[in-house]
Design a protein around this motif. Structure first.
Motif, PDB file in Angstrom:
ATOM      1  N   HIS A   1       0.828  -1.195   0.000  1.00 37.10           N
ATOM      2  CA  HIS A   1       0.000   0.000   0.000  1.00 37.10           C
ATOM      3  C   HIS A   1       0.864   1.248   0.000  1.00 37.10           C
ATOM      4  CE1 HIS A   1      -3.736  -2.178   0.846  1.00 37.10           C
ATOM      5  NE2 HIS A   1      -2.993  -2.951   1.607  1.00 37.10           N
ATOM      6  N   CYS A   2       0.343   2.315  -0.596  1.00 37.89           N
ATOM      7  CA  CYS A   2       1.002   3.609  -0.523  1.00 37.89           C
ATOM      8  C   CYS A   2       1.101   3.994   0.950  1.00 37.89           C
ATOM      9  CB  CYS A   2       0.214   4.663  -1.303  1.00 37.89           C
ATOM     10  SG  CYS A   2       0.888   6.331  -1.136  1.00 37.89           S
ATOM     11  N   ALA A   3       2.257   4.471   1.356  1.00 40.99           N
ATOM     12  CA  ALA A   3       2.497   4.841   2.752  1.00 40.99           C
ATOM     13  C   ALA A   3       1.636   6.015   3.200  1.00 40.99           C
ATOM     14  CB  ALA A   3       3.973   5.166   2.946  1.00 40.99           C
ATOM     15  N   PHE A   4       1.034   6.733   2.268  1.00 50.75           N
ATOM     16  CA  PHE A   4       0.273   7.928   2.609  1.00 50.75           C
ATOM     17  C   PHE A   4      -1.231   7.779   2.398  1.00 50.75           C
ATOM     18  CE2 PHE A   4       4.583   9.147   1.774  1.00 50.75           C
ATOM     19  CZ  PHE A   4       4.882   9.948   2.864  1.00 50.75           C
TER      20      PHE A   4
ATOM     21  N   GLU B   1       2.908   0.629 -10.672  1.00 49.82           N
ATOM     22  CA  GLU B   1       4.192   1.323 -10.707  1.00 49.82           C
ATOM     23  C   GLU B   1       4.143   2.503  -9.744  1.00 49.82           C
ATOM     24  OE1 GLU B   1       7.091   3.432 -14.039  1.00 49.82           O
ATOM     25  OE2 GLU B   1       5.154   2.615 -14.625  1.00 49.82           O
ATOM     26  N   GLY B   2       5.273   2.785  -9.119  1.00 47.55           N
ATOM     27  CA  GLY B   2       5.342   3.912  -8.205  1.00 47.55           C
ATOM     28  C   GLY B   2       6.762   4.112  -7.708  1.00 47.55           C
TER      29      GLY B   2
ATOM     30  N   TRP C   1       6.146   2.006  -0.155  1.00 50.75           N
ATOM     31  CA  TRP C   1       5.739   2.390  -1.502  1.00 50.75           C
ATOM     32  C   TRP C   1       4.951   3.686  -1.451  1.00 50.75           C
ATOM     33  CZ3 TRP C   1       6.675  -0.039  -6.213  1.00 50.75           C
ATOM     34  CH2 TRP C   1       7.437  -1.204  -6.123  1.00 50.75           C
ATOM     35  N   THR C   2       5.108   4.507  -2.486  1.00 48.11           N
ATOM     36  CA  THR C   2       4.400   5.777  -2.602  1.00 48.11           C
ATOM     37  C   THR C   2       3.847   5.889  -4.016  1.00 48.11           C
ATOM     38  OG1 THR C   2       5.936   6.765  -1.022  1.00 48.11           O
ATOM     39  CG2 THR C   2       4.639   8.275  -2.349  1.00 48.11           C
ATOM     40  N   CYS C   3       2.578   6.222  -4.128  1.00 50.61           N
ATOM     41  CA  CYS C   3       1.973   6.375  -5.451  1.00 50.61           C
ATOM     42  C   CYS C   3       2.423   7.695  -6.083  1.00 50.61           C
ATOM     43  CB  CYS C   3       0.446   6.310  -5.347  1.00 50.61           C
ATOM     44  SG  CYS C   3      -0.323   7.736  -4.548  1.00 50.61           S
ATOM     45  N   GLU C   4       2.152   7.838  -7.367  1.00 49.48           N
ATOM     46  CA  GLU C   4       2.537   9.042  -8.118  1.00 49.48           C
ATOM     47  C   GLU C   4       1.998  10.320  -7.483  1.00 49.48           C
ATOM     48  OE1 GLU C   4       4.050   9.453 -11.245  1.00 49.48           O
ATOM     49  OE2 GLU C   4       4.428   7.352 -11.691  1.00 49.48           O
ATOM     50  N   GLU C   5       0.717  10.297  -7.125  1.00 55.07           N
ATOM     51  CA  GLU C   5       0.077  11.494  -6.578  1.00 55.07           C
ATOM     52  C   GLU C   5       0.690  11.892  -5.233  1.00 55.07           C
ATOM     53  OE1 GLU C   5      -4.327  12.961  -5.177  1.00 55.07           O
ATOM     54  OE2 GLU C   5      -4.192  11.471  -6.771  1.00 55.07           O
ATOM     55  N   CYS C   6       0.905  10.931  -4.370  1.00 47.67           N
ATOM     56  CA  CYS C   6       1.494  11.243  -3.063  1.00 47.67           C
ATOM     57  C   CYS C   6       2.968  11.634  -3.205  1.00 47.67           C
ATOM     58  CB  CYS C   6       1.324  10.079  -2.101  1.00 47.67           C
ATOM     59  SG  CYS C   6      -0.405   9.861  -1.577  1.00 47.67           S
ATOM     60  N   TYR C   7       3.653  11.043  -4.160  1.00 49.13           N
ATOM     61  CA  TYR C   7       5.033  11.463  -4.404  1.00 49.13           C
ATOM     62  C   TYR C   7       5.045  12.954  -4.773  1.00 49.13           C
ATOM     63  CZ  TYR C   7       9.593  12.064  -6.472  1.00 49.13           C
ATOM     64  OH  TYR C   7      10.843  12.546  -6.766  1.00 49.13           O
ATOM     65  N   ALA C   8       4.183  13.350  -5.664  1.00 49.42           N
ATOM     66  CA  ALA C   8       4.119  14.755  -6.078  1.00 49.42           C
ATOM     67  C   ALA C   8       3.717  15.658  -4.915  1.00 49.42           C
ATOM     68  CB  ALA C   8       3.128  14.908  -7.236  1.00 49.42           C
ATOM     69  N   ASP C   9       2.803  15.197  -4.082  1.00 49.36           N
ATOM     70  CA  ASP C   9       2.323  15.998  -2.959  1.00 49.36           C
ATOM     71  C   ASP C   9       3.350  16.139  -1.833  1.00 49.36           C
ATOM     72  OD1 ASP C   9      -0.107  16.367  -4.226  1.00 49.36           O
ATOM     73  OD2 ASP C   9      -1.173  14.866  -3.016  1.00 49.36           O
ATOM     74  N   PHE C  10       4.125  15.091  -1.568  1.00 52.50           N
ATOM     75  CA  PHE C  10       4.980  15.060  -0.377  1.00 52.50           C
ATOM     76  C   PHE C  10       6.481  15.111  -0.636  1.00 52.50           C
ATOM     77  CE2 PHE C  10       1.005  12.987   0.974  1.00 52.50           C
ATOM     78  CZ  PHE C  10       0.665  13.844   2.013  1.00 52.50           C
TER      79      PHE C  10
ATOM     80  N   GLY D   1       8.515  17.450  -1.722  1.00 46.51           N
ATOM     81  CA  GLY D   1       9.162  18.638  -1.181  1.00 46.51           C
ATOM     82  C   GLY D   1       9.250  18.621   0.333  1.00 46.51           C
ATOM     83  N   LYS D   2       8.199  18.173   0.970  1.00 47.44           N
ATOM     84  CA  LYS D   2       8.149  18.134   2.444  1.00 47.44           C
ATOM     85  C   LYS D   2       9.140  17.119   3.033  1.00 47.44           C
ATOM     86  CE  LYS D   2       5.037  17.667   6.323  1.00 47.44           C
ATOM     87  NZ  LYS D   2       3.671  17.712   6.783  1.00 47.44           N
ATOM     88  N   PHE D   3       9.272  15.978   2.367  1.00 54.46           N
ATOM     89  CA  PHE D   3      10.117  14.906   2.902  1.00 54.46           C
ATOM     90  C   PHE D   3      11.528  14.899   2.321  1.00 54.46           C
ATOM     91  CE2 PHE D   3       5.962  13.518   4.159  1.00 54.46           C
ATOM     92  CZ  PHE D   3       6.176  12.902   5.392  1.00 54.46           C
ATOM     93  N   GLY D   4      11.781  15.678   1.283  1.00 56.52           N
ATOM     94  CA  GLY D   4      13.132  15.779   0.722  1.00 56.52           C
ATOM     95  C   GLY D   4      13.674  14.483   0.165  1.00 56.52           C
ATOM     96  N   TRP D   5      12.835  13.757  -0.571  1.00 57.65           N
ATOM     97  CA  TRP D   5      13.285  12.487  -1.133  1.00 57.65           C
ATOM     98  C   TRP D   5      14.294  12.696  -2.241  1.00 57.65           C
ATOM     99  CZ3 TRP D   5       7.458  11.517  -1.483  1.00 57.65           C
ATOM    100  CH2 TRP D   5       6.982  11.031  -0.278  1.00 57.65           C
ATOM    101  N   GLN D   6      15.166  11.720  -2.394  1.00 54.98           N
ATOM    102  CA  GLN D   6      16.120  11.695  -3.513  1.00 54.98           C
ATOM    103  C   GLN D   6      15.766  10.473  -4.359  1.00 54.98           C
ATOM    104  OE1 GLN D   6      20.214  11.866  -2.137  1.00 54.98           O
ATOM    105  NE2 GLN D   6      19.481  12.705  -0.214  1.00 54.98           N
TER     106      GLN D   6
END
Length: 68
Positions: free
Chosen positions: A22-25, A40-41, A50-59, A61-66
């Protein structure tokens, strides 16, 4: 998930041995075998979170993922 390195990946290419995650968010279901699920994600390098496309886009900046 703060500061984690993520990779974009097909769920079928994961290293874990489950039929879904599941998406973590938002709790969207990822699966390569269950119809209607996201296939895919973004995931942590150990395939655990795992993080879905939408949550990746939303979060991102906040989480500073690389991206690996």
């Amino acid at each position: 998930m703060l500061g984690k390195i993520l990779q974009r990946k097909q769920y079928a290419d994961r290293t874990t041995k489950t039929d879904h995650d599941h998406c973590a968010f938002c709790w969207t279901t990822f699966s390569a075998t269950i119809p209607g699920c996201v296939t895919e994600g973004y995931c942590t390098l150990d395939d655990y979170h795992w993080t879905c496309e939408e949550c990746y886009a939303d979060f991102n900046g906040k989480f500073g993922w690389q991206i690996d």
